[in-house]
Design a protein around this motif. Sequence first.
Motif, PDB file in Angstrom:
ATOM      1  N   ALA A 134      19.513  -1.866  47.249  1.00  0.00           N
ATOM      2  CA  ALA A 134      20.237  -2.373  46.077  1.00  0.00           C
ATOM      3  C   ALA A 134      19.673  -3.734  45.656  1.00  0.00           C
ATOM      4  CB  ALA A 134      21.731  -2.468  46.374  1.00  0.00           C
ATOM      5  N   ALA A 135      19.365  -4.590  46.607  1.00  0.00           N
ATOM      6  CA  ALA A 135      18.816  -5.915  46.295  1.00  0.00           C
ATOM      7  C   ALA A 135      17.426  -5.791  45.659  1.00  0.00           C
ATOM      8  CB  ALA A 135      18.752  -6.773  47.557  1.00  0.00           C
ATOM      9  N   GLN A 136      16.621  -4.871  46.152  1.00  0.00           N
ATOM     10  CA  GLN A 136      15.288  -4.667  45.578  1.00  0.00           C
ATOM     11  C   GLN A 136      15.376  -4.109  44.154  1.00  0.00           C
ATOM     12  OE1 GLN A 136      13.894  -2.191  48.820  1.00  0.00           O
ATOM     13  NE2 GLN A 136      12.422  -3.768  49.455  1.00  0.00           N
ATOM     14  N   ARG A 137      16.315  -3.197  43.944  1.00  0.00           N
ATOM     15  CA  ARG A 137      16.498  -2.655  42.581  1.00  0.00           C
ATOM     16  C   ARG A 137      16.918  -3.772  41.631  1.00  0.00           C
ATOM     17  NH1 ARG A 137      18.621   1.755  45.524  1.00  0.00           N
ATOM     18  NH2 ARG A 137      20.748   1.015  45.257  1.00  0.00           N
ATOM     19  N   ARG A 138      17.839  -4.617  42.072  1.00  0.00           N
ATOM     20  CA  ARG A 138      18.287  -5.725  41.236  1.00  0.00           C
ATOM     21  C   ARG A 138      17.122  -6.666  40.923  1.00  0.00           C
ATOM     22  NH1 ARG A 138      21.481  -5.561  37.703  1.00  0.00           N
ATOM     23  NH2 ARG A 138      19.885  -6.638  36.585  1.00  0.00           N
ATOM     24  N   LEU A 139      16.293  -6.954  41.932  1.00  0.00           N
ATOM     25  CA  LEU A 139      15.125  -7.814  41.739  1.00  0.00           C
ATOM     26  C   LEU A 139      14.162  -7.196  40.727  1.00  0.00           C
ATOM     27  CD1 LEU A 139      13.427 -10.303  42.500  1.00  0.00           C
ATOM     28  CD2 LEU A 139      12.449  -8.924  44.356  1.00  0.00           C
ATOM     29  N   PHE A 140      13.941  -5.909  40.826  1.00  0.00           N
ATOM     30  CA  PHE A 140      13.045  -5.222  39.896  1.00  0.00           C
ATOM     31  C   PHE A 140      13.583  -5.303  38.467  1.00  0.00           C
ATOM     32  CE2 PHE A 140      11.783  -1.403  37.569  1.00  0.00           C
ATOM     33  CZ  PHE A 140      10.394  -1.539  37.622  1.00  0.00           C
ATOM     34  N   VAL A 141      14.846  -4.991  38.282  1.00  0.00           N
ATOM     35  CA  VAL A 141      15.450  -5.052  36.943  1.00  0.00           C
ATOM     36  C   VAL A 141      15.420  -6.482  36.414  1.00  0.00           C
ATOM     37  CG1 VAL A 141      17.591  -4.743  35.641  1.00  0.00           C
ATOM     38  CG2 VAL A 141      16.864  -2.994  37.276  1.00  0.00           C
ATOM     39  N   ASP A 142      15.770  -7.447  37.249  1.00  0.00           N
ATOM     40  CA  ASP A 142      15.743  -8.850  36.823  1.00  0.00           C
ATOM     41  C   ASP A 142      14.327  -9.279  36.442  1.00  0.00           C
ATOM     42  OD1 ASP A 142      18.467  -9.058  37.200  1.00  0.00           O
ATOM     43  OD2 ASP A 142      18.303 -10.095  39.139  1.00  0.00           O
ATOM     44  N   THR A 143      13.329  -8.790  37.168  1.00  0.00           N
ATOM     45  CA  THR A 143      11.934  -9.116  36.861  1.00  0.00           C
ATOM     46  C   THR A 143      11.542  -8.550  35.503  1.00  0.00           C
ATOM     47  OG1 THR A 143      11.375  -9.184  39.212  1.00  0.00           O
ATOM     48  CG2 THR A 143       9.543  -8.895  37.673  1.00  0.00           C
ATOM     49  N   LEU A 144      11.923  -7.315  35.221  1.00  0.00           N
ATOM     50  CA  LEU A 144      11.630  -6.726  33.912  1.00  0.00           C
ATOM     51  C   LEU A 144      12.330  -7.497  32.790  1.00  0.00           C
ATOM     52  CD1 LEU A 144      11.667  -2.860  34.472  1.00  0.00           C
ATOM     53  CD2 LEU A 144       9.709  -4.317  33.923  1.00  0.00           C
ATOM     54  N   LEU A 145      13.560  -7.913  33.042  1.00  0.00           N
ATOM     55  CA  LEU A 145      14.282  -8.691  32.039  1.00  0.00           C
ATOM     56  C   LEU A 145      13.606 -10.042  31.783  1.00  0.00           C
ATOM     57  CD1 LEU A 145      17.951  -7.876  33.120  1.00  0.00           C
ATOM     58  CD2 LEU A 145      16.788  -7.105  31.036  1.00  0.00           C
ATOM     59  N   ARG A 146      13.129 -10.697  32.856  1.00  0.00           N
ATOM     60  CA  ARG A 146      12.411 -11.967  32.688  1.00  0.00           C
ATOM     61  C   ARG A 146      11.099 -11.745  31.937  1.00  0.00           C
ATOM     62  NH1 ARG A 146      13.893 -12.724  37.829  1.00  0.00           N
ATOM     63  NH2 ARG A 146      11.797 -12.512  38.664  1.00  0.00           N
ATOM     64  N   TYR A 147      10.421 -10.647  32.227  1.00  0.00           N
ATOM     65  CA  TYR A 147       9.180 -10.313  31.527  1.00  0.00           C
ATOM     66  C   TYR A 147       9.456 -10.131  30.035  1.00  0.00           C
ATOM     67  CZ  TYR A 147       5.181  -7.597  29.922  1.00  0.00           C
ATOM     68  OH  TYR A 147       4.103  -7.140  29.213  1.00  0.00           O
ATOM     69  N   GLU A 148      10.492  -9.360  29.727  1.00  0.00           N
ATOM     70  CA  GLU A 148      10.852  -9.142  28.322  1.00  0.00           C
ATOM     71  C   GLU A 148      11.157 -10.474  27.639  1.00  0.00           C
ATOM     72  OE1 GLU A 148      14.132  -6.674  25.708  1.00  0.00           O
ATOM     73  OE2 GLU A 148      14.730  -7.561  27.622  1.00  0.00           O
ATOM     74  N   GLU A 149      11.913 -11.313  28.316  1.00  0.00           N
ATOM     75  CA  GLU A 149      12.280 -12.620  27.758  1.00  0.00           C
ATOM     76  C   GLU A 149      11.042 -13.485  27.526  1.00  0.00           C
ATOM     77  OE1 GLU A 149      14.272 -16.306  29.880  1.00  0.00           O
ATOM     78  OE2 GLU A 149      15.746 -14.699  29.542  1.00  0.00           O
ATOM     79  N   ALA A 150      10.132 -13.521  28.494  1.00  0.00           N
ATOM     80  CA  ALA A 150       8.915 -14.332  28.370  1.00  0.00           C
ATOM     81  C   ALA A 150       8.004 -13.785  27.286  1.00  0.00           C
ATOM     82  CB  ALA A 150       8.177 -14.390  29.704  1.00  0.00           C
ATOM     83  N   PHE A 151       7.953 -12.483  27.173  1.00  0.00           N
ATOM     84  CA  PHE A 151       7.103 -11.851  26.167  1.00  0.00           C
ATOM     85  C   PHE A 151       7.633 -12.136  24.766  1.00  0.00           C
ATOM     86  CE2 PHE A 151       3.562  -9.017  25.892  1.00  0.00           C
ATOM     87  CZ  PHE A 151       3.671  -8.450  24.640  1.00  0.00           C
ATOM     88  N   ALA A 152       8.936 -12.207  24.629  1.00  0.00           N
ATOM     89  CA  ALA A 152       9.555 -12.422  23.316  1.00  0.00           C
ATOM     90  C   ALA A 152       9.585 -13.897  22.921  1.00  0.00           C
ATOM     91  CB  ALA A 152      10.979 -11.862  23.312  1.00  0.00           C
ATOM     92  N   ALA A 153       9.428 -14.799  23.896  1.00  0.00           N
ATOM     93  CA  ALA A 153       9.512 -16.239  23.615  1.00  0.00           C
ATOM     94  C   ALA A 153       8.274 -16.682  22.829  1.00  0.00           C
ATOM     95  CB  ALA A 153       9.618 -17.018  24.915  1.00  0.00           C
ATOM     96  N   PRO A 154       8.467 -17.607  21.895  1.00  0.00           N
ATOM     97  CA  PRO A 154       7.305 -18.156  21.175  1.00  0.00           C
ATOM     98  C   PRO A 154       6.335 -18.807  22.166  1.00  0.00           C
ATOM     99  CG  PRO A 154       9.355 -18.875  20.162  1.00  0.00           C
ATOM    100  CD  PRO A 154       9.713 -18.176  21.441  1.00  0.00           C
ATOM    101  N   GLU A 155       5.060 -18.757  21.839  1.00  0.00           N
ATOM    102  CA  GLU A 155       4.044 -19.331  22.714  1.00  0.00           C
ATOM    103  C   GLU A 155       4.307 -20.806  22.938  1.00  0.00           C
ATOM    104  OE1 GLU A 155      -0.608 -19.014  22.808  1.00  0.00           O
ATOM    105  OE2 GLU A 155       0.297 -17.371  21.678  1.00  0.00           O
ATOM    106  N   GLY A 156       4.075 -21.248  24.171  1.00  0.00           N
ATOM    107  CA  GLY A 156       4.259 -22.656  24.502  1.00  0.00           C
ATOM    108  C   GLY A 156       5.613 -22.971  25.108  1.00  0.00           C
TER     109      GLY A 156
END
Length: 152
Positions: A129-151
């Motif tokens: 369960a902890a690994q699944r949460r980490l994976f989902v949280d990582t994807l969410l952080r990736y999405e957030e970083a990808f959507a953020a303006p450069e810089g």
Amino acid sequence: MSTPDATDDAVRELLLVMPRVVGRIKRMPLPEQLRSLDLAPRHLSMLSLLLLDGPLTVSQLAGMLGVAPTTVSLLVSDLSRKGVLVRREDDADRRRRIVDISPESRPAIAQWLSPGAHAWRHALAPLSAAQRRLFVDTLLRYEEAFAAPEGE
């Protein structure tokens, strides 16, 4: 803690796998019954929730999708007019509407979306369960970083 080289190795691997995954998803054939409906990603998310969780209220859908109830109401109205969704009164509270996939559309939607859910279950099943949460949280952080303006 991982070294920059180890992080870069993981980034390389993900940069190779992600386009393949996206390509496979895009090549998933849309069932004939759904082709004329002009479905967008926002529809896919809502239909996935209804397929996995069953009938839900507009408020529940809005909370799960992270959008305003008025946005969900518009999506529901659009798909209801097309015969994809049905709305009924909530027996417990007549002011609330319950939204579900229409019986006529359910087989086509399940055919279209079930392979993705099956693939996720297969990938996530061996994880704790902890690994699944980490994976989902990582994807969410990736999405957030990808959507953020450069810089940022």
